[in-house]
Design a protein around this motif. Structure first.
Motif, mmCIF file in Angstrom:
data_model
loop_
_atom_site.group_PDB
_atom_site.id
_atom_site.type_symbol
_atom_site.label_atom_id
_atom_site.label_comp_id
_atom_site.label_asym_id
_atom_site.label_seq_id
_atom_site.Cartn_x
_atom_site.Cartn_y
_atom_site.Cartn_z
ATOM 1 N N PHE A 335 0.814 -1.218 0.000
ATOM 2 C CA PHE A 335 0.000 0.000 0.000
ATOM 3 C C PHE A 335 0.847 1.267 0.000
ATOM 4 N N ILE A 336 1.946 1.262 0.726
ATOM 5 C CA ILE A 336 2.767 2.485 0.788
ATOM 6 C C ILE A 336 3.409 2.770 -0.558
ATOM 7 N N SER A 337 3.521 1.748 -1.429
ATOM 8 C CA SER A 337 4.092 1.968 -2.759
ATOM 9 C C SER A 337 3.221 2.906 -3.594
ATOM 10 N N LEU A 338 1.940 3.024 -3.221
ATOM 11 C CA LEU A 338 1.064 3.965 -3.923
ATOM 12 C C LEU A 338 1.435 5.411 -3.613
ATOM 13 N N GLY A 339 2.263 5.609 -2.608
ATOM 14 C CA GLY A 339 2.665 6.959 -2.224
ATOM 15 C C GLY A 339 3.453 7.678 -3.292
ATOM 16 N N ILE A 340 4.031 6.931 -4.236
ATOM 17 C CA ILE A 340 4.804 7.574 -5.303
ATOM 18 C C ILE A 340 3.901 8.029 -6.449
ATOM 19 N N SER A 341 2.607 7.664 -6.375
ATOM 20 C CA SER A 341 1.689 8.067 -7.439
ATOM 21 C C SER A 341 1.454 9.572 -7.393
ATOM 22 N N LYS A 342 1.259 10.161 -8.572
ATOM 23 C CA LYS A 342 0.929 11.582 -8.649
ATOM 24 C C LYS A 342 -0.578 11.801 -8.594
ATOM 25 N N ILE A 343 -1.338 10.702 -8.499
ATOM 26 C CA ILE A 343 -2.785 10.792 -8.331
ATOM 27 C C ILE A 343 -3.053 10.876 -6.829
ATOM 28 N N VAL A 344 -3.470 12.035 -6.358
ATOM 29 C CA VAL A 344 -3.549 12.320 -4.924
ATOM 30 C C VAL A 344 -4.425 11.317 -4.158
ATOM 31 N N PRO A 345 -5.642 10.962 -4.625
ATOM 32 C CA PRO A 345 -6.434 9.986 -3.873
ATOM 33 C C PRO A 345 -5.743 8.635 -3.706
ATOM 34 N N LEU A 346 -4.956 8.232 -4.710
ATOM 35 C CA LEU A 346 -4.210 6.976 -4.571
ATOM 36 C C LEU A 346 -3.104 7.119 -3.537
ATOM 37 N N GLN A 347 -2.459 8.293 -3.493
ATOM 38 C CA GLN A 347 -1.460 8.561 -2.445
ATOM 39 C C GLN A 347 -2.090 8.412 -1.071
ATOM 40 N N ALA A 348 -3.223 9.089 -0.893
ATOM 41 C CA ALA A 348 -3.914 9.065 0.401
ATOM 42 C C ALA A 348 -4.355 7.646 0.746
ATOM 43 N N PHE A 349 -4.901 6.957 -0.247
ATOM 44 C CA PHE A 349 -5.374 5.591 -0.041
ATOM 45 C C PHE A 349 -4.236 4.693 0.420
ATOM 46 N N SER A 611 4.638 1.578 -8.861
ATOM 47 C CA SER A 611 4.181 1.076 -7.566
ATOM 48 C C SER A 611 4.361 -0.428 -7.460
ATOM 49 N N ILE A 612 3.997 -1.142 -8.534
ATOM 50 C CA ILE A 612 4.166 -2.594 -8.517
ATOM 51 C C ILE A 612 5.648 -2.952 -8.403
ATOM 52 N N SER A 613 6.486 -2.241 -9.132
ATOM 53 C CA SER A 613 7.938 -2.504 -9.070
ATOM 54 C C SER A 613 8.477 -2.231 -7.672
ATOM 55 N N LEU A 614 8.081 -1.070 -7.108
ATOM 56 C CA LEU A 614 8.545 -0.716 -5.762
ATOM 57 C C LEU A 614 8.041 -1.713 -4.735
ATOM 58 N N ILE A 668 -3.564 -5.115 -3.781
ATOM 59 C CA ILE A 668 -4.080 -6.176 -2.905
ATOM 60 C C ILE A 668 -3.304 -7.467 -3.126
ATOM 61 N N ILE A 669 -3.063 -7.779 -4.391
ATOM 62 C CA ILE A 669 -2.352 -9.019 -4.708
ATOM 63 C C ILE A 669 -0.984 -9.032 -4.039
ATOM 64 N N ILE A 670 -0.290 -7.900 -4.169
ATOM 65 C CA ILE A 670 1.053 -7.821 -3.581
ATOM 66 C C ILE A 670 0.975 -7.715 -2.066
ATOM 67 N N GLY A 671 0.040 -6.894 -1.574
ATOM 68 C CA GLY A 671 -0.006 -6.602 -0.142
ATOM 69 C C GLY A 671 -0.688 -7.641 0.706
ATOM 70 N N ILE A 672 -1.737 -8.310 0.150
ATOM 71 C CA ILE A 672 -2.532 -9.236 0.967
ATOM 72 C C ILE A 672 -2.347 -10.691 0.540
ATOM 73 N N ALA A 673 -2.366 -10.945 -0.795
ATOM 74 C CA ALA A 673 -2.268 -12.331 -1.257
ATOM 75 C C ALA A 673 -0.960 -12.990 -0.840
ATOM 76 N N ILE A 674 0.110 -12.200 -0.749
ATOM 77 C CA ILE A 674 1.413 -12.737 -0.334
ATOM 78 C C ILE A 674 1.387 -13.209 1.115
ATOM 79 N N ASP A 675 0.415 -12.695 1.880
ATOM 80 C CA ASP A 675 0.322 -13.078 3.298
ATOM 81 C C ASP A 675 0.268 -14.588 3.476
#
Length: 767
Positions: A335-349, A611-614, A668-675
């Motif tokens: 989820f924190i990888s979305l922080g590099i997005s320039k789309i503000v709602p995705l950053q916040a999310f 984001s996926i790469s990070l 979700i796949i990266i953040g939760i499915a890997i769990d």
């Protein structure tokens, strides 16, 4: 860290934990709930200091807002009936008085430029239809023929067949417009429609206010409908699977407190709810349930084997602390990888859910065990049931080991076939396509497109590079040539409007009203005079300052187009830049709200790649520091990456565009499915450390984590699956592909992962 001592301290300080933690979270929520609100403006998608928003604001400050409210209507008997025309005239006049409306155009108040019947040297500019009752049938017919064929009205204010018309209200430019202001405008338009509704006439309310209303309704209705359904589905499944009231109360308590924390945290930071951030409770449920069930399952399993309550709590914490911490960190990384997005709602999310994953871990590892110790639930000893589960796990493990090569071959082929679809993947963020075709907003958009013209504005700004430069004959000719070429090149363009049409009409009228003079004059001074005469003849509020700037340097071309993909919009953008570069000394840029969604497509593509790469890099590092083994890194690679590759590939196979909902699914796949992989491998590593054989270690991993993996996956898949019934594409796409991804992740971790371990361990033994 001594996990046994840690678990004992939780039991020792159980009362402070179960009282202080909830009180602090509830207090944070109460203090910040008053700051809650919705945001739907297009401006929320980018930072105010970004070049995109600066260009957007410059456009609006120069030409005014390009936000439009449209009232479209259709009569099979034709629009040019006096009763219908008078209703259009009344609605036009009343819309002028509505707050936030700067200008209203319709077929009735269209500024008709013509030669006076009494004086051939006098040019009159007046409303196209004034005293409608005084018009004879012949005059009405002549007016209709003119309106259906004139370039300034056809497919903009009236359809080519004369059966449909639209009232276009342009909104004032203001940086302080709130969602409620747009919704008020939408409601005002509906009131007008009801006030002047005529039998046999079909009406539609379209434009930015309608889209804003639809977005807010989507957020609210999905929140009121699907969130409770999702929660109730999970509660029912927990009750059916565990058949114990505490199996429902404890995980839901963790989830509820985490949601309150994130809500308080979100509103405290000043974030508002939008189509993206409003989904956070769903993800918190997923994260909280996953952590809680693993801890609860092992505790319950040991209780059924005969351990007392506190011993079972200590054992569960010992077995789950490390994997729960790792899964929280991998979820955090995703989820924190979305922080590099320039789309503000995705950053916040990304920020909110990253912090939520850590809070869910803290509550699951502290609050849940402490609460178990306080309430001391009674679980019947079921040694036979526990033994039956062990026997089943043993048979299943033997099946995997006997068929490991076949299992790997089948799944690798399946993965390869699915990933072929990646070549056909496309990204699209067109706002209209986020609503299903059954929704009123989509029906209205398609009605306007089918009957009149496009609903999507394209604003082309021509820079003459000097004050008064727009009066240059060559610039006017270039604009005329471009407009014609643009419309011929792209059939999605339904209408193009600019001041060149006014200049050509004046030139024609000033030269005997003959068609050979319907062209751009050769004199800059003459063009300037025509535009001055026209502007002076217009009534108050109908000026031309929305089509040119005050210094006459910039000229605006407004085109209306049908709903198109963002790819097609950028094709138009690139073609326009190339046309002006190759055919004119002047420069052009495409601006306005349409380009906001276009830039979102680029940013979303950039976000998904980066984001996926990070996230993969961060997850890889977490795996390495946790397991510090090439073996564990190797066996986990395919099960972790495969769900991601398959999901992306399936969108290509199904011909579906990647949108914001899909970007969230990948996280979700990266953040939760890997769990699931982490829980399995952590328990496998612990078993190997104890001296167990690989087969015994697989059996113990499946025993301690397999059931919990199945339970969490079933709960989340059925829960997320409820969103398949949403009319909002963002949510329905999320429901479909998250369910597919999580199901695949479970199968890979319980089948492919043990098969890979079996193959590698067998080769190691042979060597």
């Amino acid at each position: 860290m001594n996990k046994t001592k840690f678990a004992q301290n939780i039991i020792k300080f159980r009362w402070p934990i179960v009282t202080i933690a909830p009180l602090l979270i509830v207090l944070l929520f109460i203090l910040n709930i008053k700051k809650a609100g919705f945001e739907t403006d297009f401006k929320i998608w980018f930072d105010e200091d970004s070049a995109i928003m600066k260009n957007f604001d410059h456009f609006k400050e120069t030409f005014g807002s390009d936000d439009r409210l449209l009232i479209a209507l259709r009569s099979e008997d034709g629009i040019f009936k006096k009763e219908i025309l008078k209703s259009i005239q009344e609605m036009t006049n009343e819309l002028w008085q509505v707050k936030h409306i700067a200008r209203v155009d319709s077929i009735t108040n269209f500024q008709y430029v013509h030669v006076s019947k009494d004086d051939e040297d006098e040019i009159i500019v007046e409303d196209f239809l004034n005293d409608i009752d005084a018009l004879s049938e012949e005059e009405l017919r002549q007016k209709e023929e003119f309106a259906k064929t004139d370039i300034q009205t056809k497919n903009l204010l009236i359809s080519e067949d004369g059966k449909a018309a639209v009232i276009v209200a342009r909104m004032v430019y203001s940086k302080h417009m709130a969602p409620n202001d747009y919704i008020d405008l939408y409601n005002d338009a509906n009131l007008l429609i009801e006030k002047y509704r005529l039998k046999g006439v079909e009406y539609h309310n379209m434009g930015i206010p309608a889209y804003t209303n639809a977005f807010v309704n989507a957020i609210q209705s999905n929140g009121k409908t699907f969130f409770p359904v999702f929660l109730i589905t999970i509660i029912i499944l927990l009750a059916i699977i565990f058949r114990n009231i505490w199996s429902v109360i404890l995980p839901i308590s963790v989830v509820f407190l985490t949601i309150l924390f994130i809500a308080g945290f979100t509103f405290g930071l000043g974030y508002k709810l939008n189509t993206i951030t409003s989904m956070f409770p769903i993800f918190i449920i997923a994260i909280g349930i996953a952590d809680s069930i693993h801890i609860f399952w092992v505790w319950k399993h040991k209780q059924e084997e005969g351990l007392d309550n506190n011993e079972s709590i200590i054992f569960s914490i010992e077995k789950n602390f490390t994997p729960a911490l790792i899964t929280s960190l991998t979820t955090f990384a995703g989820f924190i990888s979305l922080g590099i997005s320039k789309i503000v709602p995705l950053q916040a999310f990304g920020l909110l859910l990253a912090s939520g994953s850590l809070m869910a871990f803290i509550l699951s590892i502290l609050f849940l065990p402490a609460l178990l110790s306080v309430i001391n639930p009674k679980i019947k000893v079921k040694i036979q049931k526990a033994n039956n589960l062990k026997k089943f796990i043993k048979r299943y493990t033997n099946f995997i080991i006997r068929n490991d090569k076949l299992i790997i071959t089948i799944w690798v082929l399946f993965i390869l076939v699915c990933t072929i679809g990646i070549k056909d993947v496309s990204v699209d963020t067109e706002f209209a396509k986020q609503f299903s075709k059954d929704m009123p907003i989509r029906k209205s958009a398609e009605f306007v497109e089918k009957n009149i013209g496009g609903t999507i504005p394209i604003e082309i700004i021509i820079d003459s590079k000097e004050n008064s430069g727009i009066y240059e004959p060559q610039l006017m000719k270039d604009v005329d040539n471009y407009s014609e070429a643009f419309k011929q090149k792209f059939d999605r363009i339904r209408h193009i409007n600019s001041l060149t049409q006014v200049v050509k009409r004046y030139h024609k009228l000033m030269n005997g009203d003959t068609d050979e003079f319907y062209k751009i004059p050769q004199s800059k001074q003459l063009i300037s005079q025509y535009m001055l005469l026209y502007s002076l003849s217009l009534p108050q509020g109908m000026g031309i300052n929305d089509m040119m700037d005050v210094d006459a340097r910039y000229l605006r071309i407004s085109a209306m187009m049908n709903i198109s993909s963002e790819k097609k919009k950028f094709e138009m953008y690139e073609w326009s830049k190339r046309w002006w570069k190759e055919n004119s000394k002047y420069t052009a840029s495409i601006e306005g709200v349409t380009m906001i969604s276009g830039h979102m497509r680029l940013q979303l593509t950039d976000t998904m790649i980066k984001s996926i790469s990070l996230a993969l890099v961060l997850v890889t590092l977490i795996f390495w520091f946790t397991f510090k083994s090439k073996f564990f890194m190797g066996v986990s690679t395919l099960p972790n990456i495969a769900p991601l590759l398959i999901t992306i590939g399936l969108t290509g196979w199904l011909g579906m565009d990647l949108d914001l909902g899909m970007a969230i699914v990948f996280v979700i796949i990266i953040g939760i499915a890997i769990d699931d992989t982490v829980h399995f491998l952590s328990k496998y590593k612990a078993a190997i450390k104890k001296g167990e054989t690989p087969i015994e270690a697989i059996e113990e991993s499946l025993l301690l984590s397999g059931s919990a993996i199945v339970i969490t996956t079933v709960i989340l898949v059925l829960g997320f699956g409820t969103f398949l019934f949403s009319d909002f594409a963002l949510y329905s796409n999320f429901g479909l592909f998250s369910s597919i991804a999580l199901s695949l992740a479970m199968v890979f971790d319980l089948m492919l992962l043990p098969a890979i371990i079996s193959i590698i361990e067998r080769k190691r033994v042979k060597n």
